[in-house]
Design an enzyme around this catalytic site. Structure first.
Site, PDB file in Angstrom:
ATOM      1  N   MET A  19       0.845  -1.201   0.000  1.00 50.18           N
ATOM      2  CA  MET A  19       0.000   0.000   0.000  1.00 50.18           C
ATOM      3  C   MET A  19       0.877   1.247   0.000  1.00 50.18           C
ATOM      4  O   MET A  19       1.749   1.401   0.867  1.00 50.18           O
ATOM      5  CB  MET A  19      -0.929  -0.001   1.220  1.00 50.18           C
ATOM      6  CG  MET A  19      -1.955  -1.116   1.203  1.00 50.18           C
ATOM      7  SD  MET A  19      -2.983  -1.141   2.691  1.00 50.18           S
ATOM      8  CE  MET A  19      -1.840  -1.926   3.856  1.00 50.18           C
ATOM      9  N   CYS A 102      -2.923  -1.277  -9.446  1.00 48.64           N
ATOM     10  CA  CYS A 102      -3.160   0.034  -8.843  1.00 48.64           C
ATOM     11  C   CYS A 102      -4.100   0.858  -9.713  1.00 48.64           C
ATOM     12  O   CYS A 102      -3.822   1.089 -10.895  1.00 48.64           O
ATOM     13  CB  CYS A 102      -1.840   0.781  -8.663  1.00 48.64           C
ATOM     14  SG  CYS A 102      -2.084   2.441  -7.964  1.00 48.64           S
ATOM     15  N   LYS A 141       0.368  -8.988  -8.881  1.00 46.02           N
ATOM     16  CA  LYS A 141      -0.896  -8.592  -8.251  1.00 46.02           C
ATOM     17  C   LYS A 141      -1.709  -7.819  -9.280  1.00 46.02           C
ATOM     18  O   LYS A 141      -1.205  -6.889  -9.916  1.00 46.02           O
ATOM     19  CB  LYS A 141      -0.660  -7.715  -7.020  1.00 46.02           C
ATOM     20  CG  LYS A 141      -1.963  -7.344  -6.292  1.00 46.02           C
ATOM     21  CD  LYS A 141      -1.679  -6.649  -4.965  1.00 46.02           C
ATOM     22  CE  LYS A 141      -2.969  -6.522  -4.154  1.00 46.02           C
ATOM     23  NZ  LYS A 141      -3.847  -5.449  -4.623  1.00 46.02           N
ATOM     24  N   GLY A 228      -5.155  -5.729   3.191  1.00 42.73           N
ATOM     25  CA  GLY A 228      -4.637  -4.381   3.012  1.00 42.73           C
ATOM     26  C   GLY A 228      -5.187  -3.419   4.040  1.00 42.73           C
ATOM     27  O   GLY A 228      -4.677  -3.292   5.151  1.00 42.73           O
TER      28      GLY A 228
END
Length: 330
Positions: A19, A102, A141, A228
């Site tokens: 993060m 993202c 990811k 997260g």
């Protein structure tokens, strides 16, 4: 046991999500202490690494006590991604992770992060470039797709596995969703149950309690879960989930003294890492989360985020303990 290359993780491992402005060494250290099995750096721009940008280079800092740990990179250029993977390898992480998930505009506009979801061929080329440039295990990811009309995670998973990646973490939302709505894990389960898929599949999105972790483990059959936002200000969630998976029972909630200890350690480690001034400023964003739910706390929180001397902030922590009692829970 779950394996990523030579990395051995426990059965049903818990991963700390990378993060931005959160997953730095002090925060990772807290999560490791409280049960995280695998952690990742904040995502790092491949272009920034090549330019030797100070902020990007600082994100390469990893420490032996947090292993296994991966460094996550992002970018939209094959050569830059390959070069940055070679730079990452010099600091000896346990793996390299690629961010194709993202959703923030400044990343997507550069054709990176979730922006790559619109071009699977590019995603494959970027991944191949990284896999071919490092001897470290490479993981990815990503998200389900760009939007609801272009969910392509099934093809993505197969093609990325074919490039040689050794694990895939899937956030159960599209880029268009950002972090809104509910994560749809049915797509993650379909990837996991695909007979062509043999690498570990980790699910991400909305895991915020031990009950939900166990429910999703049983319902969707993933190899592990990535956590997260639920860990921000609450690193205890990892051990709470592990205990619940094992026993079906809840651990006691953290007491005020546990919250103070976490905040104190976070501040101390941040100052050790970046110096007193920067450490104090960067830890401020975490206090509201550590002390969330404590009644009539505004006065203390205000002091924590405005005081400029470490000892003054430590004194506020002592005041909190005195007022609320060490053994009290929220």
């Amino acid at each position: 046991m779950v394996k990523i290359g030579k990395i051995e993780l426990p059965e049903f491992p818990l991963l700390l999500a990378p993060m931005e402005d959160v997953s730095d060494p002090p925060f990772r250290r807290l999560c490791k202490i409280h049960g995280a099995d695998l952690m990742f750096s904040e995502f790092i721009s491949s272009e920034g690494l090549i330019r030797d940008a100070m902020k990007s280079r600082q994100k390469l800092d990893i420490f032996d006590y947090e292993r296994p740990v991966g460094i996550q990179i992002f970018g939209g250029d094959e050569e830059a991604m390959a070069m940055s993977a070679r730079i990452v390898e010099t600091v000896n992480p346990d793996l390299v992770d690629i961010n194709f998930g993202c959703p923030v505009k400044k990343v997507v506009c550069k054709g990176a992060g979730a922006g790559v979801l619109k071009d699977i061929d590019l995603m494959v080329r970027l991944t191949k470039a990284v896999v071919n440039s490092t001897s470290l295990p490479v993981t990815v990811k990503t998200r389900l797709g760009w939007d609801d009309s272009s969910i392509n995670i099934d093809e993505v998973a197969e093609r990325l596995q074919d490039t040689g990646i050794q694990a895939l973490s899937i956030h159960g939302r599209t880029r268009a969703q950002m972090y809104k709505g509910e994560a749809d894990w049915s797509h993650i389960a379909r990837v996991k149950n695909n007979p062509r898929i043999f690498i570990p599949i980790f699910g991400n999105g909305d895991i915020d309690s031990p009950e939900k972790a166990v429910e999703y483990k049983n319902r969707y059959g993933v190899d592990g879960v990535m956590i997260g936002r639920a860990a921000i200000g609450y690193p205890w969630i990892f051990n709470e989930i592990k205990h619940f998976v094992k026993t079906g029972q809840h651990l006691p909630e953290p007491m005020v003294q546990d919250r103070v200890e976490a905040a104190r350690n976070h501040l101390t480690w941040a100052m050790e890492w970046k110096g007193e001034r920067v450490g104090i400023v960067e830890t401020r964003r975490h206090y509201a989360n550590y002390f969330k739910g404590i009644p009539n706390f505004k006065e203390y929180r205000q002091k924590m985020v405005t005081l400029d001397a470490a000892q003054d902030i430590y004194d506020v922590f002592d005041e909190v303990l005195h007022k609320y009692g060490e053994g009290q829970t929220v």
